[in-house]
Design an enzyme around this catalytic site. Structure first.
Site, mmCIF file in Angstrom:
data_model
loop_
_atom_site.group_PDB
_atom_site.id
_atom_site.type_symbol
_atom_site.label_atom_id
_atom_site.label_comp_id
_atom_site.label_asym_id
_atom_site.label_seq_id
_atom_site.Cartn_x
_atom_site.Cartn_y
_atom_site.Cartn_z
ATOM 1 N N ASP A 1 0.885 -1.161 0.000
ATOM 2 C CA ASP A 1 0.000 0.000 0.000
ATOM 3 C C ASP A 1 0.920 1.208 0.000
ATOM 4 O O ASP A 1 1.517 1.553 1.019
ATOM 5 C CB ASP A 1 -0.896 -0.023 1.240
ATOM 6 C CG ASP A 1 -1.770 1.226 1.360
ATOM 7 O OD1 ASP A 1 -1.666 2.122 0.489
ATOM 8 O OD2 ASP A 1 -2.552 1.309 2.328
ATOM 9 N N ASN B 1 0.038 4.293 -0.739
ATOM 10 C CA ASN B 1 -0.684 5.540 -0.447
ATOM 11 C C ASN B 1 -0.375 6.610 -1.485
ATOM 12 O O ASN B 1 -0.221 7.794 -1.152
ATOM 13 C CB ASN B 1 -0.343 6.031 0.967
ATOM 14 C CG ASN B 1 -1.258 5.424 2.009
ATOM 15 O OD1 ASN B 1 -2.486 5.446 1.865
ATOM 16 N ND2 ASN B 1 -0.671 4.867 3.048
#
Length: 614
Positions: free
Chosen positions: A499, A501
């Site tokens: 992840d 972001n």
């Protein structure tokens, strides 16, 4: 306080005089499970590096209307006669209590059974073949020679064999939530002198009696074996009972322990979108050079369990569907159904890794958990044991290491003068996992990276620097591996999951796929006070995104975008398939995710890769 007494020569004398206070409780009265303690044994349990000695036995006497398991916790440096006095005191107290208790519904004229005269309550420990009581020595002294001596404990009219450190179940608890179609297993299972691998489990089901209390008349129907059970639709409405028999590698087994679920099995949520995706992954890959990779942010309970999550982050999600006991059943079912070779997970609660993922996946996968600093969540990597051999596991805590490791000096020296920037990036708990795996029975290797980058909206520059430092570390380990193992570059491939972001328009995707981000890139100025100047990033790997740039890998009412990626080294590996992601209609069926059919606010990425032919 335990009173200290001088040595007493007479067993009769210390029975009459000694009275001490100690921990002594009935197992069945305080524990959510019961142990079928053999009526002819006294179980002594002493774990290494502790001073505690646990003593358990079951005394049964129909005439005295007593059938009770007793549990005592003593110290190894305590004298045996002091502990015997405590046992005698508790037996006497229990007998006295039973004698005063009238049978429910019995005529008032029925006289209670008189207890034995206190002088007749004999509790004595002796060696087999001898009637002489053992007095005046500590348990440590007594047990030092137990392998060569058979001890007996006499309690009134019953003589017990004394056994030491037989396999034992210390705690057993079933989860509060159990759904048809999902796996159920002990929420808590603590074994002593035993192992899960050698212990056995049996599952039973029954409906709760009209009285609301399970008893000896309850008819339990067998429904499964093993410590993990696949709950069937036919189990809906039934309570489950698990009976665990602890055992060790020597073949010794201990008394069985049983636990009954507090709530009955509930229906599942119906068809989940991930089940449609699993149509693409019905079987594990069979090719020796093929690899199925999953990357998935599980949504840590740390961020889902609280008023802020319920009222602000995920107000659209039913509170019951936010509970980890509900969500973990779905994401475990989802993970198992992908038949993956590699699982790169983010936002993994430590307790979920230890008590759930490890135990469910242990027969197929080996797992590595890396907490994010002092946080109760982190990143985890599981690899299929039949496919891979782990050669090295590297952990990089970026905040702690970017200012100290020599390989980072060039980049660090360009940003350290900005004190606010330097402090912010060093204060982050961002972590990188890097594992070197060898495909079994081949000369092929994969270097697997897994991370979860900083999330803040004004931190594009922080994330870009984080991936820059990460890639420096990855490149260093990649080149060191090639040199140390004399590997051709075509035989080692990089897979970088996580992840991030970061949306595809940001610098991370550009650096990964184009290998370069210049000094004028907009991400460097995402925070004016921390603006990064005179820094460009390069990386040597030809990388592609296995799942492309889908519109959404994260979908909530506050934010929805593509934040998760499986990057792979495209000059060494090729993409066989990317499992289609859920549609917008599926993601928004309950407004957003998580929901009753989506256990996280992210969706799993699934891709099949293969080494290119040489």
């Amino acid at each position: 306080m335990i009173a200290k007494f001088s040595h007493l020569c007479s067993l009769k004398l210390f029975q009459q005089q000694l009275r001490v206070t100690a921990l002594s409780t009935c197992l069945r009265s305080i524990r959510p499970h019961s142990t079928a303690v053999d009526m002819d044994k006294v179980y002594l349990r002493h774990a290494q590096n502790t001073e505690e000695l646990h003593i358990t036995f079951r005394y049964s006497n129909k005439e005295l209307k007593l059938d009770r398991s007793f549990n005592f916790c003593r110290r190894m440096d305590e004298r045996v006669d002091e502990a015997l006095s405590r046992i005698r005191h508790n037996v006497e107290k229990e007998l006295s209590k039973r004698s005063r208790k009238k049978t429910k519904g019995a005529p008032a004229v029925v006289e209670p059974t008189p207890p034995p005269n206190p002088d007749e309550i004999i509790v004595a420990l002796h060696r087999d073949g001898s009637e002489e009581g053992i007095l005046g020595i500590t348990f440590a002294e007594l047990l030092s020679d137990l392998a060569n001596v058979q001890l007996k404990l006499r309690v009134l009219d019953t003589t017990f064999d004394v056994v030491l450190n037989e396999p034992w179940t210390g705690a057993l608890q079933l989860p509060s939530s159990m759904m048809a179609g999902c796996l159920v297993y002990p929420l808590k299972l603590e074994l002593q002198f035993a192992s899960r691998a050698h212990s056995s489990g049996e599952w039973f089901k029954a409906t709760k009696p009209a009285s609301g209390i399970f008893n000896e008349q309850t008819k339990w129907e067998p429904c499964g074996k093993g410590l993990i059970y696949q709950v069937a639709p036919a189990d809906i409405g039934y309570h489950l009972k698990l009976v665990v028999t602890p055992a060790n590698e020597s073949g010794h087994s201990g008394p069985a322990t049983e636990c009954i679920s507090k709530l009955p099995v509930q229906p599942g949520p119906g068809a989940c979108p991930f089940e449609l995706r699993q149509q693409y992954t019905r079987q594990p890959l069979s090719g020796t050079h093929e690899i199925r990779v999953v990357s998935y942010n599980l949504l840590a309970d740390l961020y889902a369990d609280g008023d802020y999550a319920r009222k602000t982050l995920f107000p659209y999600c039913a509170p019951s569907a936010l509970k980890i006991d509900y969500r973990k059943q779905l994401f475990i079912k989802e993970l198992v159904g992908y038949n993956a070779d590699l699982l790169c997970l983010q936002e993994v609660d430590l307790k979920i890794f230890e008590h759930d993922l490890q135990h469910v996946l242990e027969h197929t996968f080996a797992g590595i958990m890396t907490p994010k600093g002092a946080c109760a969540e982190g990143i985890a990597l599981f690899y299929r044991k039949s496919r891979f051999q782990l050669l090295h596991n590297y952990v990089l805590h970026l905040g702690d290491n970017i200012s100290t490791l020599p390989i980072f000096a060039s980049l660090w020296n360009r940003i350290k003068h900005n004190e606010q920037l330097a402090k912010r990036i060093c204060d982050r708990s961002t972590t990188l996992q890097l594992c070197l795996l060898q495909l079994r029975e081949t000369d092929r290797y994969v270097l697997v990276a897994n991370t979860h980058l900083y999330f803040h909206p004004d931190a594009d520059h922080i994330r870009l620097l984080q991936i820059g430092f990460s890639l420096i570390f990855v490149e260093h380990m990649y080149r060191q591996t090639i040199k140390e193992r004399n590997i051709s570059s075509q035989n080692i491939g990089l897979i970088f999951c996580g992840d991030f972001n970061s949306v595809p328009e940001c610098g991370i995707y550009k650096l990964m796929t184009e290998q370069f981000v210049g000094t004028d890139f907009v991400d460097w100025r995402s925070n004016a006070e921390e603006a990064v100047t005179d820094v460009e990033l390069r990386q040597p790997f030809m990388m592609s995104s296995a799942c492309g740039t889908p519109p959404y890998t994260n979908y909530t009412t506050l934010f929805a975008a593509c934040l998760d990626y499986i990057f792979y080294q495209s000059d060494c590996l090729e993409l066989l398939q990317s499992v289609p992601l859920p549609t917008v209609e599926e993601l928004s069926a309950n407004e957003a995710i998580p929901s009753v059919t989506f256990p996280s606010d992210h969706v799993a990425l699934v891709a099949d890769l293969a080494f290119k032919s040489i």
